[in-house]
Design an enzyme around this catalytic site. Structure first.
Site, PDB file in Angstrom:
ATOM      1  CG  HIS A   1      -4.412   2.880  -1.065  1.00 44.87           C
ATOM      2  ND1 HIS A   1      -5.475   2.604  -0.230  1.00 44.87           N
ATOM      3  CD2 HIS A   1      -3.170   3.244   0.032  1.00 44.87           C
ATOM      4  CE1 HIS A   1      -5.125   2.086   1.184  1.00 44.87           C
ATOM      5  NE2 HIS A   1      -3.754   2.303   1.342  1.00 44.87           N
TER       6      HIS A   1
ATOM      7  CG  ASP B   1      -1.809  -0.728   0.762  1.00 44.16           C
ATOM      8  OD1 ASP B   1      -2.462  -1.419   0.421  1.00 44.16           O
ATOM      9  OD2 ASP B   1      -2.537  -1.105   2.093  1.00 44.16           O
TER      10      ASP B   1
ATOM     11  CG  HIS C   1       2.024   0.228   4.334  1.00 45.79           C
ATOM     12  ND1 HIS C   1       1.585  -0.790   5.157  1.00 45.79           N
ATOM     13  CD2 HIS C   1       1.109   0.668   4.314  1.00 45.79           C
ATOM     14  CE1 HIS C   1       1.266  -0.455   5.957  1.00 45.79           C
ATOM     15  NE2 HIS C   1       0.374   0.341   5.159  1.00 45.79           N
TER      16      HIS C   1
ATOM     17  CG  HIS D   1      -3.163   6.859   2.569  1.00 38.94           C
ATOM     18  ND1 HIS D   1      -3.103   7.011   3.743  1.00 38.94           N
ATOM     19  CD2 HIS D   1      -3.337   5.243   2.244  1.00 38.94           C
ATOM     20  CE1 HIS D   1      -3.112   6.301   4.050  1.00 38.94           C
ATOM     21  NE2 HIS D   1      -3.252   4.914   3.390  1.00 38.94           N
TER      22      HIS D   1
END
Length: 268
Positions: free
Chosen positions: A128, A77, A222, A132
């Site tokens: 995503h 991510d 990540h 964010h």
């Protein structure tokens, strides 16, 4: 291949109706205050569900492999970043492992060459969000949909259209269902994470993952660059250990194979 289910009431809607239908007759009993109990329990469920990444309370969420699938899928991510994504790609290529990158639209727009490199290496890409925003699920429906759409548009300009959206921090809300439906997207979270705080907590990363990992898991890691050169060196060392063990001891498969449906399609 698993297909979209036709629209139906969510578990949240069904639970709400059940709570209301239970509360109404209780309101006419000798202790009418008991009518508040099912409504309070429903409210508590609504408050807790957003923070349970495996929960499909508000909308269908894919968090692990399709029934009978025993492989494991790697997902990363928050990228792409020039300081970390090339390192990940090099390590994945070295161990010949597939992965899916759930990218942030703002980062993708700033680094199109990294999106091209991810795709050229045969990995897949998911949405995503655009910035964010940790509070994205509290925004209006229009803001939520616009944010997700903006990332879809950025990636479409780079030749790919994700079919899955992973909400920031895995948090969902009732507003997410209509937003994703309008964009023909599905929600995806994860079944295994180690709370690495975006590569800010990487000591013993490999051991923590290997201790928890189970067949059928969608593993969350990540793509953020660690905070210092020393931490970056430790991150690389931990990734070498983790990916080496995974390649030897587990069956790592593309996310599309694990969930039995495509993750993205070519655009343009």
């Amino acid at each position: 291949m698993r297909r979209h289910r036709p629209w139906s009431f969510s578990p949240a809607a069904k639970t709400g109706m059940a709570a209301l239908l239970t509360a109404i007759p209780l309101g006419f009993t000798a202790a009418p205050q008991t009518a508040a109990v099912p409504l309070a329990l429903f409210l508590l469920a609504c408050l807790a569900a957003p923070f349970l990444p495996r929960s499909s309370f508000f909308l269908p969420v894919i968090c692990r492999g399709a029934p009978g699938r025993k492989g494991i899928a790697l997902t990363f991510d928050d990228g792409p970043f020039p300081a970390s994504t090339p390192i990940l790609l090099e390590l994945l290529a070295h161990y010949r492992l597939p992965a899916t990158f759930f990218v942030v639209g703002e980062q993708a727009a700033a680094h199109p060459e990294l999106i091209a490199a991810i795709l050229a290496q045969g990995h897949t890409i998911g949405n995503h969000s655009y910035r964010h925003d940790h509070l994205l699920m509290l925004r209006s429906c229009e803001t939520l949909e616009a944010d997700i759409r903006q990332t879809q548009d950025v990636l479409a300009g780079m030749g790919t259209r994700p079919l899955f959206f992973r909400p920031p921090i895995g948090i969902t809300s009732p507003r997410l269902r209509p937003a994703l439906a309008s964009l023909n997207l599905q929600a995806m979270t994860f079944s295994c994470r180690i709370f690495d705080r975006g590569n800010r907590k990487i000591r013993h990363l490999a051991a923590r993952v290997l201790r928890q990992l189970q067949p059928g898991d969608i593993l969350l890691l990540h793509d953020n660059p660690p905070a210092s050169e020393e931490e970056t060196a430790l991150w690389v060392q931990q990734l070498h250990c983790l990916l080496g063990r995974l390649s030897q001891e587990h069956r790592i498969v593309p996310l599309a194979d694990l969930i039995d449906q495509p993750v993205m399609v070519a655009e343009g």
